[in-house]
Design an enzyme around this catalytic site. Structure first.
Site, PDB file in Angstrom:
ATOM      1  N   GLU A  46      -5.602  14.912  34.377  1.00  0.00           N
ATOM      2  CA  GLU A  46      -5.791  15.640  35.486  1.00  0.00           C
ATOM      3  C   GLU A  46      -5.931  17.068  35.111  1.00  0.00           C
ATOM      4  O   GLU A  46      -6.670  17.982  36.095  1.00  0.00           O
ATOM      5  CB  GLU A  46      -4.510  15.280  36.531  1.00  0.00           C
ATOM      6  CG  GLU A  46      -4.575  13.814  36.966  1.00  0.00           C
ATOM      7  CD  GLU A  46      -3.436  13.188  36.078  1.00  0.00           C
ATOM      8  OE1 GLU A  46      -3.377  13.360  34.996  1.00  0.00           O
ATOM      9  OE2 GLU A  46      -2.806  12.130  36.439  1.00  0.00           O
ATOM     10  N   LEU A  59      -4.852   2.712   3.693  1.00  0.00           N
ATOM     11  CA  LEU A  59      -4.177   2.614   5.057  1.00  0.00           C
ATOM     12  C   LEU A  59      -4.289   3.974   5.911  1.00  0.00           C
ATOM     13  O   LEU A  59      -3.729   4.085   6.793  1.00  0.00           O
ATOM     14  CB  LEU A  59      -2.723   2.225   5.249  1.00  0.00           C
ATOM     15  CG  LEU A  59      -2.369   0.893   4.509  1.00  0.00           C
ATOM     16  CD1 LEU A  59      -1.048   0.606   4.825  1.00  0.00           C
ATOM     17  CD2 LEU A  59      -3.319  -0.407   5.059  1.00  0.00           C
ATOM     18  N   ARG A  71     -10.601   7.184   7.714  1.00  0.00           N
ATOM     19  CA  ARG A  71     -11.416   7.965   6.844  1.00  0.00           C
ATOM     20  C   ARG A  71     -12.908   8.173   7.619  1.00  0.00           C
ATOM     21  O   ARG A  71     -13.142   7.571   8.875  1.00  0.00           O
ATOM     22  CB  ARG A  71     -11.820   6.728   5.653  1.00  0.00           C
ATOM     23  CG  ARG A  71     -10.600   6.458   4.836  1.00  0.00           C
ATOM     24  CD  ARG A  71     -10.900   5.632   3.624  1.00  0.00           C
ATOM     25  NE  ARG A  71     -11.079   4.138   3.651  1.00  0.00           N
ATOM     26  CZ  ARG A  71     -10.184   3.293   3.618  1.00  0.00           C
ATOM     27  NH1 ARG A  71      -8.825   3.819   3.560  1.00  0.00           N
ATOM     28  NH2 ARG A  71     -10.392   1.953   3.860  1.00  0.00           N
ATOM     29  N   GLY A 112       0.535  -9.095   4.616  1.00  0.00           N
ATOM     30  CA  GLY A 112      -0.370 -10.203   4.491  1.00  0.00           C
ATOM     31  C   GLY A 112       0.412 -11.277   5.106  1.00  0.00           C
ATOM     32  O   GLY A 112       0.894 -11.246   6.184  1.00  0.00           O
TER      33      GLY A 112
HETATM   34  N1  NAP Z   1      -7.457 -10.431   3.707  1.00  0.00           N
HETATM   35  C1  NAP Z   1      -6.802  -9.565   4.513  1.00  0.00           C
HETATM   36  O1  NAP Z   1      -6.877  -9.240   5.871  1.00  0.00           O
HETATM   37  C2  NAP Z   1      -5.345  -9.271   3.796  1.00  0.00           C
HETATM   38  C3  NAP Z   1      -4.744  -8.161   4.417  1.00  0.00           C
HETATM   39  C4  NAP Z   1      -3.358  -7.737   3.649  1.00  0.00           C
HETATM   40  C5  NAP Z   1      -2.843  -8.683   2.696  1.00  0.00           C
HETATM   41  N2  NAP Z   1      -3.830  -9.577   2.116  1.00  0.00           N
HETATM   42  C6  NAP Z   1      -3.453 -10.088   0.847  1.00  0.00           C
HETATM   43  O2  NAP Z   1      -2.308 -10.937   1.030  1.00  0.00           O
HETATM   44  C7  NAP Z   1      -1.457 -10.961  -0.026  1.00  0.00           C
HETATM   45  C8  NAP Z   1      -0.160 -10.529   0.353  1.00  0.00           C
HETATM   46  O3  NAP Z   1       0.474 -11.285   1.103  1.00  0.00           O
HETATM   47  P1  NAP Z   1       1.906 -12.161   0.897  1.00  0.00           P
HETATM   48  O4  NAP Z   1       2.129 -13.353   2.042  1.00  0.00           O
HETATM   49  O5  NAP Z   1       1.938 -12.415  -0.466  1.00  0.00           O
HETATM   50  O6  NAP Z   1       2.904 -10.894   1.056  1.00  0.00           O
HETATM   51  P2  NAP Z   1       3.033  -9.680   2.296  1.00  0.00           P
HETATM   52  O7  NAP Z   1       3.068 -10.574   3.714  1.00  0.00           O
HETATM   53  O8  NAP Z   1       2.265  -8.429   2.149  1.00  0.00           O
HETATM   54  O9  NAP Z   1       4.651  -9.329   1.949  1.00  0.00           O
HETATM   55  C9  NAP Z   1       5.816 -10.074   2.025  1.00  0.00           C
HETATM   56  C10 NAP Z   1       6.749  -9.764   1.688  1.00  0.00           C
HETATM   57  O10 NAP Z   1       7.388  -8.643   2.828  1.00  0.00           O
HETATM   58  C11 NAP Z   1       8.679  -8.617   2.717  1.00  0.00           C
HETATM   59  N3  NAP Z   1       9.180  -8.593   3.847  1.00  0.00           N
HETATM   60  C12 NAP Z   1      10.097  -7.992   4.549  1.00  0.00           C
HETATM   61  N4  NAP Z   1      10.622  -8.677   5.625  1.00  0.00           N
HETATM   62  C13 NAP Z   1       9.634  -9.515   6.086  1.00  0.00           C
HETATM   63  C14 NAP Z   1       9.718 -10.465   7.076  1.00  0.00           C
HETATM   64  N5  NAP Z   1      10.452 -10.386   8.087  1.00  0.00           N
HETATM   65  N6  NAP Z   1       8.774 -11.435   6.767  1.00  0.00           N
HETATM   66  C15 NAP Z   1       8.015 -11.576   5.760  1.00  0.00           C
HETATM   67  N7  NAP Z   1       8.029 -10.943   4.780  1.00  0.00           N
HETATM   68  C16 NAP Z   1       8.928  -9.739   4.741  1.00  0.00           C
HETATM   69  C17 NAP Z   1       9.177  -9.865   1.695  1.00  0.00           C
HETATM   70  O11 NAP Z   1       9.444  -9.224   0.463  1.00  0.00           O
HETATM   71  P3  NAP Z   1      11.207  -8.727   0.542  1.00  0.00           P
HETATM   72  O12 NAP Z   1      11.905  -9.850   0.762  1.00  0.00           O
HETATM   73  O13 NAP Z   1      11.142  -8.410  -1.098  1.00  0.00           O
HETATM   74  O14 NAP Z   1      10.974  -7.450   1.135  1.00  0.00           O
HETATM   75  C18 NAP Z   1       7.986 -10.680   1.402  1.00  0.00           C
HETATM   76  O15 NAP Z   1       7.857 -11.314   0.422  1.00  0.00           O
HETATM   77  C19 NAP Z   1      -1.920  -9.850  -1.138  1.00  0.00           C
HETATM   78  O16 NAP Z   1      -2.911 -10.803  -1.980  1.00  0.00           O
HETATM   79  C20 NAP Z   1      -3.169  -9.192  -0.331  1.00  0.00           C
HETATM   80  O17 NAP Z   1      -4.360  -9.017  -1.233  1.00  0.00           O
HETATM   81  C21 NAP Z   1      -5.185  -9.782   2.679  1.00  0.00           C
END
Ligand code: NAP
Length: 387
Positions: free
Chosen positions: A59, A220, A223, A315
């Site tokens: 406003e 992240l 850009r 992920g």
């Molecule tokens: N295509 C896409 O859009 C996309 C986007 C992102 C990632 N990715 C891919 O996804 C893969 C990673 O996925 P991911 O499932 O292995 O791992 P993530 O979801 O990235 O991370 C999981 C880790 O986060 C930590 N965490 C902490 N609090 C959590 C909670 N409340 N719930 C779940 N996790 C928690 C845990 O480790 P701690 O217990 O040690 O903390 C867990 O092992 C990579 O290969 C990446 O390239 C793809």
């Protein structure tokens, strides 16, 4: 105050105000993004949207422009002045003059707005101030869905002290987000990734899991044409502090350190904590729920930082935790034009017992769909009583 009496001109000007409000989504936090148009008779003499970081309000921007308009400066006020605004003008003047008082000073005859401000300092008080000065106020009951879209994060935070949560996913045609070895660059195409920049700019913060940081080392940041937009807050969930934090990590290299927050468990390695703090990052310790960092507590802490909209970029484990706890307000999926193996990484892990029947799984409402070249973007929202 009336809710009717709207004519076609009023409806059109409210639509322009909404378009202005949409421009600021994700940029005006902690304030909501508001749009405002001022008409002298049937001529628009001022327009404005909430400024970056929330001040000045829409406003005030519109009034400042209108006071410089020749019709306002030279006329002997033959026509009525109407202020069209998407949100009730604010009543509080703690940090700057209240919009309601400034509208009175400016000499408006009528104020047409779309939504009462849930902020208790203003709710209904903005209208009272205006009406006690003889200004006709109209709470227009139009464009409800479009209006709620512009303030979804603000409303959520005001109601629950938690941000509006968008899960953003890039998947293959068959719902895989990466190969079995964890490679996910690039499942979606250039145009989709450009759209992701816009989506990031429309949010106040981004959240990722530790494994995504470890496997992708993502930047992240904003850009290209979005690079001048103020940096977003970044939240990393890393219960065991397994990420080797250093200046070389791209998240640290490409973002403002003071905006990066690492969520971790209580009682973790003191040396690691010291090292993270030395790098200038923030560290927040939270409790655990069923062996994982408590998402509800995390969202409340993020709400305390006055974040309105949070983009969860993965992920699988992270998205699954948000789905499991029902802590999401929308899912934005980009389907790339590729098909990956059946054993590749799934979008979600199991979040309900394996014998759950189809009717026991969530069904969502499709809000938006568009193709970007050979990719498809779709936005889904939970079905609520209102929808
Ligand atoms: N295509 C896409 O859009 C996309 C986007 C992102 C990632 N990715 C891919 O996804 C893969 C990673 O996925 P991911 O499932 O292995 O791992 P993530 O979801 O990235 O991370 C999981 C880790 O986060 C930590 N965490 C902490 N609090 C959590 C909670 N409340 N719930 C779940 N996790 C928690 C845990 O480790 P701690 O217990 O040690 O903390 C867990 O092992 C990579 O290969 C990446 O390239 C793809």
């Amino acid at each position: 105050m009336t809710s009717s009496g709207l004519n076609k001109f009023d409806a059109n000007l409210l639509k322009i105000a909404l378009t202005l409000a949409r421009r600021g989504i994700g940029l005006t936090g902690p304030n909501p993004s508001v749009g405002c148009v001022i008409a002298y008779g049937k001529t628009i003499i001022g327009r404005g949207c909430t400024s970056i970081n929330g001040r000045p309000h829409a406003e005030m921007v519109a009034i400042e422009q209108a006071t410089r308009h020749y019709l306002y400066q030279t006329s002997v006020k033959k026509e009525k002045i109407t202020v069209y605004t998407t949100l009730e003008p604010c009543a509080h003047d703690d940090t700057s003059p209240s919009c309601a008082k400034e509208i009175i000073k400016f000499g408006a005859d009528r104020v047409v707005f779309l939504l009462k401000d849930p902020d208790e300092r203003t709710h209904g008080k903005g209208v009272s101030i205006l009406e006690s000065a003889g200004i006709d106020c109209v709470n227009a009951k139009v464009y409800k869905e479009e209006m709620l879209d512009t303030v979804s994060g603000y409303l959520k935070r005001k109601k629950e002290n938690k941000p509006f949560v968008s899960l953003k996913i890039a998947s293959s045609i068959n719902g895989k987000i990466g190969t079995k070895k964890g490679e996910s660059k690039w499942i979606s195409g250039d145009l989709s990734r450009k759209k992701v920049q816009l989506i990031r700019s429309n949010h106040d913060a981004i959240l990722v899991g530790s494994k995504t940081v470890l496997s992708d080392n993502p930047r992240l940041n904003l850009r290209d044409e979005y690079q001048n937009i103020p940096q977003k807050f970044i939240f990393i969930l890393d219960a065991n502090l397994s990420i080797p934090y250093s200046k070389e990590l791209k998240i640290i290299k490409f973002n403002e350190k003071e905006k990066i927050h690492v969520f971790t468990k209580k009682n973790c390695d003191k040396e690691k904590i010291k090292q993270i703090r030395k790098l200038g990052l923030n560290l927040i310790q939270v409790g655990k729920k069923k062996g994982k960092l408590d998402i509800s507590e995390i969202l409340l802490k993020i709400g305390n930082l006055r974040i309105n909209k949070l983009l969860v970029e993965g992920g699988s484990s992270i998205w699954t935790s948000f789905i499991k706890e029902n802590f999401f307000d929308e899912i934005i999926i980009f389907w790339g034009n590729n098909i990956l193996n059946g054993t590749a990484m799934p979008t979600f892990n199991d979040f309900l017992p394996v014998n759950t029947r189809i009717k026991g799984f969530p069904r969502l409402k499709l809000r938006y769909i568009k193709n970007w070249g050979n990719d498809i973007e779709a936005v889904w929202q939970p079905i609520t009583k209102e929808t």
